[in-house]
Design an enzyme around this catalytic site. Structure first.
Site, mmCIF file in Angstrom:
data_model
loop_
_atom_site.group_PDB
_atom_site.id
_atom_site.type_symbol
_atom_site.label_atom_id
_atom_site.label_comp_id
_atom_site.label_asym_id
_atom_site.label_seq_id
_atom_site.Cartn_x
_atom_site.Cartn_y
_atom_site.Cartn_z
ATOM 1 N N LYS A 1 0.853 -1.182 0.000
ATOM 2 C CA LYS A 1 0.000 0.000 0.000
ATOM 3 C C LYS A 1 0.891 1.234 0.000
ATOM 4 C CE LYS A 1 -3.689 2.201 2.624
ATOM 5 N NZ LYS A 1 -4.561 2.114 3.795
ATOM 6 N N TYR B 1 -14.984 1.229 -7.240
ATOM 7 C CA TYR B 1 -16.248 1.964 -7.116
ATOM 8 C C TYR B 1 -17.046 1.860 -8.414
ATOM 9 C CZ TYR B 1 -13.576 3.582 -3.167
ATOM 10 O OH TYR B 1 -12.818 3.601 -2.024
ATOM 11 N N GLU C 1 7.450 -6.516 1.164
ATOM 12 C CA GLU C 1 6.199 -6.390 1.922
ATOM 13 C C GLU C 1 5.269 -7.574 1.629
ATOM 14 O OE1 GLU C 1 4.928 -4.643 4.194
ATOM 15 O OE2 GLU C 1 5.973 -2.739 4.337
ATOM 16 N N LYS D 1 -2.132 -1.590 -3.948
ATOM 17 C CA LYS D 1 -3.000 -0.415 -3.912
ATOM 18 C C LYS D 1 -2.178 0.862 -3.952
ATOM 19 C CE LYS D 1 -6.013 1.815 -0.687
ATOM 20 N NZ LYS D 1 -6.130 2.079 0.694
ATOM 21 N N ARG E 1 0.883 9.928 6.023
ATOM 22 C CA ARG E 1 1.059 8.499 6.304
ATOM 23 C C ARG E 1 2.374 7.934 5.751
ATOM 24 N NH1 ARG E 1 -3.998 8.208 8.081
ATOM 25 N NH2 ARG E 1 -5.823 8.324 6.704
#
Ligand code: PBG
Length: 328
Positions: A194, A312, A232, A247, A216
């Site tokens: 991410k 979406y 990761e 993502k 972040r």
């Protein structure tokens, strides 16, 4: 010399193109996100995400039924709690907003796959994904709360939990907590890769999760890094992730491909809010053909190697694929 090889032969008609099509988009691979909020009969459209709403549980259940009618079978849930606090207690409250939504959906639609996003950022007053002390997001102190969140989502009936906080060791902590509480069957879809991305902007409006200080970048990944993405993914795989997610999707198709080639678990890609908003904005200006552009982008994510696409656009895509079976 006329060409001996004539690739155009296989493109002449739609039936020929359908016969030789390499990548197919199917609605079974799509996951539709929802943002659930308190209240009743609430439908608040997100300004930067036309067609996406904050929904109270009653409205959410109606929307889930409608999505099911379109042939969609998987959803992912985010919650806007009544109140936020330092430790994000709304994330793991037994009657938290997501827990209530899961129970309500479960009751009404039996063959629905429910994924719960497991994070604290929508529930903490400071908007960070973990516990904050002296301006730092603490790793190990956050693991216990993330594990509690996952267990309470499983108790409510989630089929899959999806840890997205990017804390080190979160998959292992969640796996062991789920197992201890009798949820060996609940799967983990890890937001393994991410990135600290500008494309989450509209989501933070939808989920009201913009950090009140800083950003972040001290826990989400640095966008230029590809080798680190595999590291990761490797860690989450080793910690017991059942599905690995990358993502955002389109700016990171190279990473989707790399994860696909390295690991033999299903790969998911999240076509995030900013990617959606860009398409919507261009379409609203009449600058692109939205339906074609959306399907082209979702197909590119699939072609890069994603088995699962969170988007979406799931609803629109399901409708289009239904109307034109040749494209599915
Ligand atoms: C929670 C979370 C975020 C998204 C999914 N889970 C926001 C963030 O990390 O800031 C973004 C999804 C989107 O932009 O559509 N941590």
């Amino acid at each position: 010399m006329p060409p001996v090889q004539r690739p155009r032969r296989l493109r002449r008609t739609e039936t020929m193109r359908a016969l030789t099509r390499e990548t197919r988009l199917h609605r079974d691979a799509l996951v539709l996100p929802f943002f659930v909020c308190p209240g009743e009969r609430v439908r608040r459209e997100i300004a930067s995400m036309p067609g996406v709403f904050n929904l109270s549980v009653d409205e959410f259940v109606r929307e889930v039924e409608a999505a099911r009618e379109l042939g969609l079978r998987a959803i992912i849930l985010f919650g806007l709690p009544e109140a936020k606090d330092e430790l994000g207690s709304g994330a793991y409250a037994p009657d938290g907003i997501v827990q209530r939504a899961i129970r309500a959906a479960r009751k009404r639609v039996s063959d629905l796959l429910i994924i719960a996003d497991t994070c604290l950022c929508e529930y903490t007053a400071h908007g960070h994904c973990g516990v904050v002390r002296d301006g730092e997001v603490l790793n190990d102190e956050s693991l216990e709360l993330l594990a509690r969140t996952a267990v309470s989502q499983a108790e409510a009936g989630a089929d899959i939990v999806a840890p997205s906080a990017m804390m080190d060791g979160q998959v292992a902590a969640i796996r062991s907590a789920l197992d201890r509480h009798g949820f060996k069957h609940v799967a983990i879809m890890a937001y393994a890769v991410k990135y600290a991305s500008a494309f989450y902007g509209p989501f933070r409006e939808a989920a009201d999760s913009t950090p009140t200080f800083g950003d972040r970048r001290a826990y989400q990944m640095d966008p230029p890094n590809a080798r680190e993405a595999l590291r990761e993914a490797e860690l989450d795989y080793a910690e017991g992730a059942d599905i690995l997610m990358v993502k955002p999707a389109t700016p990171y198709l190279d990473i989707v491909r790399a994860v696909r080639e390295r690991f033999d678990v299903p790969v998911a890609a999240y076509h995030v809010s900013g990617e959606y908003a860009m398409l919507k904005a261009a379409a609203r200006n009449g600058w692109i053909d939205e339906e074609r552009a959306a399907l082209e982008i979702l197909t590119s994510i699939r072609r890069a190697g994603a088995d699962i696409i969170i988007t979406y656009y799931a609803r629109e895509a399901a409708k289009l694929l239904e109307r034109e079976p040749s494209r599915s």
